[in-house]
Design a protein around this motif. Structure first.
Motif, mmCIF file in Angstrom:
data_model
loop_
_atom_site.group_PDB
_atom_site.id
_atom_site.type_symbol
_atom_site.label_atom_id
_atom_site.label_comp_id
_atom_site.label_asym_id
_atom_site.label_seq_id
_atom_site.Cartn_x
_atom_site.Cartn_y
_atom_site.Cartn_z
ATOM 1 N N SER A 252 0.837 -1.211 0.000
ATOM 2 C CA SER A 252 0.000 0.000 0.000
ATOM 3 C C SER A 252 0.864 1.250 0.000
ATOM 4 O O SER A 252 0.537 2.234 -0.652
ATOM 5 N N CYS A 253 2.008 1.199 0.722
ATOM 6 C CA CYS A 253 2.884 2.370 0.745
ATOM 7 C C CYS A 253 3.460 2.642 -0.640
ATOM 8 O O CYS A 253 3.530 3.787 -1.088
ATOM 9 N N PHE A 254 3.876 1.571 -1.311
ATOM 10 C CA PHE A 254 4.415 1.756 -2.667
ATOM 11 C C PHE A 254 3.326 2.254 -3.620
ATOM 12 O O PHE A 254 3.589 3.102 -4.474
ATOM 13 N N SER A 255 2.130 1.719 -3.471
ATOM 14 C CA SER A 255 1.037 2.169 -4.338
ATOM 15 C C SER A 255 0.749 3.645 -4.105
ATOM 16 O O SER A 255 0.508 4.400 -5.042
ATOM 17 N N SER B 216 1.961 10.524 4.613
ATOM 18 C CA SER B 216 1.040 10.350 5.738
ATOM 19 C C SER B 216 0.525 8.911 5.798
ATOM 20 O O SER B 216 0.280 8.391 6.887
ATOM 21 N N HIS B 217 0.408 8.265 4.629
ATOM 22 C CA HIS B 217 -0.039 6.878 4.657
ATOM 23 C C HIS B 217 1.010 5.983 5.330
ATOM 24 O O HIS B 217 0.669 5.122 6.151
ATOM 25 N N GLY C 91 1.332 -6.275 -16.057
ATOM 26 C CA GLY C 91 1.177 -4.873 -15.721
ATOM 27 C C GLY C 91 2.116 -3.967 -16.485
ATOM 28 O O GLY C 91 3.010 -4.424 -17.187
ATOM 29 N N LYS C 92 1.874 -2.671 -16.335
ATOM 30 C CA LYS C 92 2.661 -1.686 -17.070
ATOM 31 C C LYS C 92 3.964 -1.349 -16.345
ATOM 32 O O LYS C 92 4.788 -0.614 -16.863
ATOM 33 N N GLY C 93 4.107 -1.852 -15.157
ATOM 34 C CA GLY C 93 5.332 -1.568 -14.411
ATOM 35 C C GLY C 93 5.109 -0.516 -13.348
ATOM 36 O O GLY C 93 4.248 0.349 -13.490
ATOM 37 N N PHE C 94 5.897 -0.640 -12.287
ATOM 38 C CA PHE C 94 5.776 0.284 -11.161
ATOM 39 C C PHE C 94 6.009 1.722 -11.631
ATOM 40 O O PHE C 94 6.968 1.985 -12.371
ATOM 41 N N ILE D 210 -6.545 -1.696 4.651
ATOM 42 C CA ILE D 210 -5.103 -1.436 4.705
ATOM 43 C C ILE D 210 -4.574 -0.723 3.461
ATOM 44 O O ILE D 210 -3.783 0.197 3.548
ATOM 45 N N MET D 211 -5.035 -1.132 2.253
ATOM 46 C CA MET D 211 -4.513 -0.539 1.017
ATOM 47 C C MET D 211 -4.949 0.926 0.847
ATOM 48 O O MET D 211 -4.155 1.779 0.490
#
Lengths: 658, 374
Positions: B35-38, B53-54, B248-251, B344-345
């Motif tokens: 979730s932090c990376f997202s 803040s997340h 996926g398209k990548g981070f 959480i996310m």
């Protein structure tokens, strides 16, 4: 534990059972979600990928670079000029009002222009470029650059615009370009395909005729944009293709001279190569400066053009209809000879007028010419003689000959949208269109090129050319093409044709049909227009007399030098019926109101010994052909023949020898 | 409190730590990190407000969860009603003096956090019901008299949340409550009757909905009707997920989110962003982590001795499952768009707090699985 172990057990049983049911449901639902993910991401991946690209990629079409026009010698006559423009992207400007006020000051914009720009800004999206000025002078451009550090968001840009370096000289031939209108887009797929806001397309003339060749193709900039349409970064850039350059057959020098000769007059000059059909010059006067239309013509200039009584907007060469007057006489004479109505020795006594059913038909020479034969009648342009042979010939036979030589038909076909057909009358035509029977008197005046008959200056030029080349059909063209036959080839083809005819003379099949069969294998057949070439030779010789012998109508404009010697025929077309009283007064042209004066005409070909060029001149309300139009021909032939060698050189360079 | 302490004394600190459910802990940690990376990705690859803040919230609440795990399960049993009433109090506070944002009065301002009590109610209702049914006999559960209390307990917060208005959360609270009722052994006929009643009253309910809520339901059935208006969110979400493909398209390369085509990407549509960037593989991985988490909670529930803890764990697992399912179905276009965060996310302190609180009670049930509550 207060509750008994039995109930407790029952309770636990229930919860475990229900939990199990619930867990099973969870597995089903999770599988459902995975299945959904699979459908979207694996099965329909392509579809959504395109949709995503459609979201984020946007193409910007760049205006295509327009092809140029050059004259026969390769000089640019319609080019692309580098212009300095000032662009502002409102989004990138911190204080738009301040910037505009500063620009107004620096560029010296009028209050009206200023408001126009502000209005335009409101109609656009903030990230779209706002063109503040389409054409900055060098002074303005350098001034903007000087203050650029204060003008955040303003961008001086180098752009291209159509320019016509010879100003009014080619206006009617080339036409002009202006912003594409909705009807342009609706009628032309190629314009629609390449259109960008502000694209200029041909509105008339050759700019319109060759639009599809000239337009070129767009360059494409592909940008990634965000959800609000703002460009984030450039992904791709495809360069556009410049439109084709088009070389014309026109000689700028001759064209310029035509313009000078017709300065302050209303009229037209056409010059043509009698073998190839190349248009050497084609001018309609008065003209106007097509560069005025580039950035939208000012009200004042437009008013001036619109209100000019000499009608500058009409391309008189192809769209002006005139009575040919005496210039039709060579054709009438030819028709009479070809139809064996008369022989060259046929004589008529001219007393100055001819009576027919109580109606008097006057010759231009009040005293009369006395006894005239055909050659003298052409040379001195005796009207009485032509009344007589027209009467014998009849209008329908004349009509056939005239049509054969290109009258009553568009010379260029589709090239000039405003080209007119003209009119060669016949008894059938009158019956069909006016519902009346033909009157003999009308035949007489048709014989001197008055009445219903109407021709364009270019038709007269074509007629002269086809007489001068010995009576062969040619196809006028204005776009120089590489794979053209040389003049010699064309001439030799014509000669082969003539010989063939002689060889076949003893067979039973008509030699003319034979020759035509032979020629029909060619794409542009040089059809034989005569029945007996001697008749044409006779007419040409009589035209030589008209210019180069004493008493000839254009004797004053002759050349003694054989190199320049030409042969022609004057014409003076009446605009208004002359009353008996006026005839007695013998009014001079300058005493009459302008719009009542006669049109002056002249057709000619030269050099006489070895003809190559034919021309036609019309000066509206110019008085008589011999005093106004013929002297122009003299000046033109001098220049044309002087430039002949140079022209031949270029001609040969551009031949494709197969 | 005295009792709690005395029982705690029976286990040493290290015993407690050892009886932690580490798999559950790791699952929470993985989801937290993802979730932090997202969140970092939603900020366009910068450490900006949302991601910072997340991350801080996750860190703080994760620690809080571990600390709360040491509380005896008896503590949660004894404070069950109190917890409920405190949250209810906040809800009433919110409806009276709450902070309004985007047309909905959901938050109360505590000086360090803007709390959304409706999120906490999702947990409170479960704790409260678990406490109530802990004592009840199976035979008593289905008596009408004994139904009155739980229904009142359920209806009050739902009514408060609906009037905020926040349809999504109120539905989730209702579902949380119903799940407990079902697990507690409420006769199946009640569910059948009430669902029949619900279906019949549906037209009336719809007629009371706000125009924008009606539009959402209509949009769900036909999103292409108004692709730039009401259907925009769901269409763009589907495009984002669908264009992610297998891997996926990548981070940081999700064009739909990066170029702002995706609405609400921090909160309700965080899964869309994750799915676009990490594709089918990433999505199923995340789903699997959630599944393991739910499985662990169920396992803890089945090994615990007290009925309170068991009922709580099963209910909480079911509730978490419902939150995940509703959110994912929504972004996948399987359900109409109702505001529901992904546990959480999603960005949001109250949701995170509630989830962590819920997990800490589960953890406490694990540590004190031998604890008998009288």
């Amino acid at each position: 534990m207060i509750s008994g172990s039995d109930t407790s057990f029952k309770k636990l049983n229930t919860i475990n059972r229900r939990m199990f049911i619930f867990s099973a449901a969870k597995i089903v639902v999770f599988s459902g979600i995975v299945a959904r993910l699979f459908t979207l991401q694996i099965n329909q991946n392509k579809k959504y990928l395109t949709l995503s690209d459609k979201n984020r990629l946007r193409e910007w079409k760049l205006p295509p670079e327009r092809g140029e026009f050059t004259d026969f010698f390769g000089n640019t006559i319609a080019g692309n000029l580098k212009v300095y423009q000032l662009h502002v992207v409102p989004e990138q400007v911190e204080d738009f009002k301040y910037l505009m006020v500063r620009l107004k000051d620096i560029l010296d914009l009028s209050e009206k222009q200023f408001e126009k720009i502000v209005k335009k800004k409101k109609s656009q999206k903030p990230w779209e470029t706002l063109v503040v000025s389409e054409n900055l002078s060098w002074d303005q451009f350098s001034k903007v650059n000087f203050y650029l550090h204060e003008l955040v968001g303003a961008k001086p840009v180098l752009s291209v615009a159509r320019s016509y370096p010879h100003n009014e000289n080619f206006t009617h031939v080339l036409g002009y370009v202006a912003q594409a209108s909705p009807s342009d887009l609706a009628n032309n797929e190629i314009i629609k395909k390449n259109h960008v806001p502000g694209l200029r397309v041909g509105k008339i003339g050759l700019e319109k005729a060759f639009e599809n060749d000239l337009i070129g193709s767009n360059g494409i900039q592909r940008y990634e944009v965000n959800a609000y349409g703002k460009r984030i970064n450039q992904i791709d850039f495809l360069e556009g293709k410049k439109g084709k350059n088009i070389r014309l057959t026109i000689d700028t020098e001759v064209q310029k001279l035509s313009n000078e000769l017709l300065a302050d007059k209303s009229g037209s000059i056409s010059v043509m190569d009698i073998y190839t059909g190349d248009i050497i010059a084609m001018h309609s006067s008065p003209s106007f400066n097509p560069n005025l239309f580039l950035y939208g013509i000012s009200q004042e200039d437009w008013q001036k053009i619109m209100e000019n009584p000499l009608k500058p907007l009409i391309n008189k060469t192809v769209a002006g209809l005139y009575s040919p007057g005496s210039t039709i006489k060579p054709l009438v004479a030819l028709s009479a000879l070809e139809n064996n109505v008369i022989s060259p020795k046929f004589k008529v006594k001219c007393t100055g007028k001819m009576e027919m059913y109580g109606q008097a038909y006057h010759c231009w020479k009040k005293k009369g010419h006395g006894y005239m034969d055909l050659r003298n009648a052409i040379k001195q342009s005796c009207d009485t003689y032509f009344y007589e042979i027209a009467r014998k010939l009849g209008v329908d036979r004349l009509n056939k000959t005239a049509l054969k030589f290109g009258l009553g038909e568009k010379v260029f076909g589709q090239t000039f949208i405003d080209e007119k057909k003209g009119l060669v009358p016949s008894t059938k035509w009158k019956k069909d269109n006016l519902g009346l029977g033909w009157v003999l008197g009308e035949t007489l005046i048709t014989g001197i090129g008055q009445g219903y008959i109407q021709t364009t200056p270019l038709q007269l030029c074509l007629m002269t050319a086809q007489l001068a080349n010995g009576g062969y059909k040619i196809y006028p063209r204005i776009k120089a093409e590489k794979n053209q036959d040389s003049f010699e080839v064309i001439k030799s083809k014509i000669e082969i044709m003539a010989n063939k005819k002689i060889e076949d003379e003893d067979t039973t099949i008509s030699p003319i049909i034979k020759a035509r069969n032979f020629l029909s294998t060619e794409k542009n057949q040089h059809k034989i227009l005569y029945r007996n070439q001697e008749n044409i030779k006779f007419i040409l010789e009589a035209m030589w007399g008209s210019t180069n012998e004493v008493m000839g109508t254009s004797f004053a404009s002759r050349f003694d030098d054989k190199k320049y010697q030409f042969a022609g025929k004057t014409g003076t077309a009446q605009v208004k019926k002359i009353t008996e009283r006026q005839r007695e007064l013998e009014l001079k042209a300058k005493d009459m109101p302008y719009e009542d004066r006669d049109h002056a005409l002249y057709i000619a070909f030269g050099p006489y010994k070895n003809p190559r060029y034919a021309l036609s001149i019309i000066v509206e309300h110019g008085g008589s052909g011999s005093t106004t139009a013929a002297p122009m021909a003299k000046k033109l032939f001098k220049l044309i023949i002087d430039r002949h060698e140079e022209r031949e050189k270029v001609f040969k360079q551009n031949l494709i020898i197969s | 409190m005295y009792q709690t302490r005395s029982i705690t004394n029976q286990l040493t600190f290290f015993q407690k730590v050892r009886s932690f459910d580490f798999i559950l802990l790791v699952c929470v940690l993985i989801i937290g990190i993802i979730s932090c990376f997202s969140m970092y990705s939603t900020d366009g690859g910068d450490l900006l407000y949302h991601s910072k803040s997340h991350a801080i919230r996750f860190f703080v609440f994760f620690l809080m969860m571990i600390v709360f795990s040491f509380f005896n399960i008896k503590f949660w049993h004894s404070t069950g009603y109190l917890f409920y009433f405190i949250v209810l109090g906040f809800l009433i506070w919110a409806s009276l003096y709450g902070i309004t944002a985007s047309g909905s009065q959901r938050w109360v301002s505590l000086y360090f956090i803007n709390l959304q009590p409706s999120e906490l109610m999702k947990i409170a209702i479960i704790v409260c019901f678990a406490r109530y049914y802990h004592r009840a006999q199976v035979s008593d559960v289905n008596s009408f008299k004994n139904l009155l209390f739980p229904i009142t307990i359920l209806i009050i917060p739902i009514a408060l949340v609906v009037t905020q208005p926040d349809l999504g959360t109120s539905i989730l609270i209702a579902l949380s409550g119903l799940v407990v009722l079902w697990l507690a052994g409420l006769n199946i006929k009640y569910f059948i009757y009430s669902s029949l009643f619900f279906v019949i009253s549906l037209p009336f309910v719809i007629s009371f909905l706000e125009p924008y809520q009606k539009l959402r339901i209509l949009t769900f059935f036909n999103p292409d009707k108004d692709p730039l208006g009401a259907g925009y969110q769901i269409i763009q979400s589907k495009i984002a997920i669908g264009s992610g493909g297998l891997t996926g398209k990548g981070f940081l390369k999700g064009t739909q989110s990066y170029l702002d085509f995706l609405p609400e990407k921090h909160t309700d549509f965080i899964f869309t962003l994750f799915s676009e960037e990490h594709g089918f593989t990433g999505s199923t991985f995340l789903l699997a982590i959630y599944a393991i988490m739910i499985f662990r909670i169920l396992r803890i529930g089945s090994f615990t001795r007290s009925y309170f803890a068991k009922l709580y764990c099963f209910s909480f697992a079911a509730a978490i499952f419902i939150y995940i399912t509703v959110n994912m179905s929504m972004v996948l276009g399987l359900l109409p768009i109702v505001g529901s965060p992904l546990p959480i996310m999603s960005y949001g302190g109250s949701s995170m707090l509630a989830t962590m609180l819920g997990i800490s009670i589960v953890m406490s049930a694990k540590i004190y699985n031998k604890q008998v509550i009288s």
